[in-house]
Design an enzyme around this catalytic site. Structure first.
Site, PDB file in Angstrom:
ATOM      1  CG  ASP A  40      -2.142   0.878   1.182  1.00 32.12           C
ATOM      2  OD1 ASP A  40      -2.307   1.413  -0.080  1.00 32.12           O
ATOM      3  OD2 ASP A  40      -2.941   0.889   2.105  1.00 32.12           O
ATOM      4  CD1 TRP A  45       7.164   6.853  -2.558  1.00 31.20           C
ATOM      5  CD2 TRP A  45       6.580   6.965  -4.816  1.00 31.20           C
ATOM      6  NE1 TRP A  45       8.220   6.987  -3.472  1.00 31.20           N
ATOM      7  CE2 TRP A  45       7.927   7.177  -4.813  1.00 31.20           C
ATOM      8  CE3 TRP A  45       6.101   7.193  -5.989  1.00 31.20           C
ATOM      9  CZ2 TRP A  45       9.209   7.316  -5.623  1.00 31.20           C
ATOM     10  CZ3 TRP A  45       7.102   7.220  -7.366  1.00 31.20           C
ATOM     11  CH2 TRP A  45       8.464   7.499  -7.070  1.00 31.20           C
ATOM     12  CG  ASN A  88      -7.601  -2.285  -6.190  1.00 29.60           C
ATOM     13  OD1 ASN A  88      -6.546  -3.121  -5.975  1.00 29.60           O
ATOM     14  ND2 ASN A  88      -7.721  -1.266  -5.197  1.00 29.60           N
TER      15      ASN A  88
END
Ligand SMILES: Cc1cc(N2CCCCCC2)n2ncc(-c3ccc(F)cc3)c2n1
Length: 260
Positions: A40, A45, A88
């Protein structure tokens, strides 16, 4: 007598002061056989670096190779990586399309190395909704590594634990209504054998990156007795030392006083 023994153990094995200690070496006889990782923090990021989310996924994929190699070196027998969850699909189409290309990208680059290291690739998930190009790539890798006897690398792809449980119960219900199975025969081993993780031992250690402390519909049955290790580190920044720290903490919790 027990009290004295306890005192002696406490003397030689001080209480877990800081579970993040990474200075003591790992005990090669207490390496978790099966590690599962929720990879995750890829989107976050990218956001932190002002990059598109897909740059985080691409960077996250590069980390897998190093973690697989280190886990194999340490003697981990099974490594399950949560690559894509049934939830997702709700992501933007462009992101899903990009993600669905990662299996073939990863495999075309890494399969030769995995083969050389005798790694066996396995997929855990509902293949029906995957695009044909993705199914083709993963089936080829599973087939080509099926004879390998080294570490088993298990990608959870379009995996959802509740989907897995519902599907298993439907199949069991069918067997019962067909008279092939009676409720008395149902036990934990039968259920484990009918899940997508059939044949794999339950994970000994679950690692989740990016600070979230949730299971996110991942291996709910299989993680019943697993140690959980959470880290603030975002998956693209995850290093071999983070894996070592997770195992070190696992060993402190599962420390053995030379006993069983
Ligand atoms: C959908 C998806 C996303 C994906 N990410 C990269 C890693 C970070 C987490 C999300 C994005 N990765 N990384 C490797 C695979 C993969 C899947 C099956 C397989 F057989 C070989 C490789 C993968 N699949």
């Amino acid at each position: 007598k027990a009290g004295a023994l306890y005192m002696i153990n406490r003397f030689f094995h001080p209480a877990e002061v800081n579970s993040e200690q990474s200075n003591t070496p790992l005990d090669p006889n207490n390496i978790p056989a099966h590690i599962a990782i929720i990879m995750d923090g890829n989107g976050r990021w990218a956001k932190q670096k002002g990059l598109p989310r897909i740059a985080g996924h691409r960077e996250g994929m590069k980390v897998i190779n190093k973690v697989v190699k280190k886990a194999d070196e340490l003697g981990v027998k099974y490594l399950t990586l949560y690559a894509f969850s049934t939830e997702n699909w709700k992501r933007p189409k462009s992101e899903v399309d990009f993600l669905m290309k990662l299996p073939e990208r990863f495999l075309s680059k890494e399969l030769p190395k995995l083969q050389k290291n005798n790694v066996k690739v396995r997929i855990m998930g509902d293949e029906t909704l995957l695009p044909p190009h993705t199914i083709q790539a993963v089936r080829k890798a599973v087939q080509e590594t099926s004879e390998n006897t080294g570490m088993l690398l298990n990608f959870a792809l379009n995996y959802g634990s509740r989907h897995e449980l519902v599907h298993m119960m439907k199949k069991m219900g069918e067997s019962i209504s067909k008279g092939e199975l009676s409720p008395e025969d149902i036990d934990e081993k039968m259920i484990s054998d009918r899940l997508l993780s059939s044949g794999l031992p339950d994970p000994d250690l679950l690692i989740r990156t990016s600070g979230e402390k949730r299971l996110s519909n991942f291996m709910l049955w299989q993680l019943a007795y697993s140690e959980f290790w959470f880290t603030e580190v975002l998956w693209p920044d995850f290093k071999e030392n983070d894996l070592m720290q997770a195992i070190q903490t696992y060993q402190q919790r599962k420390r053995r006083y030379g006993g069983v």
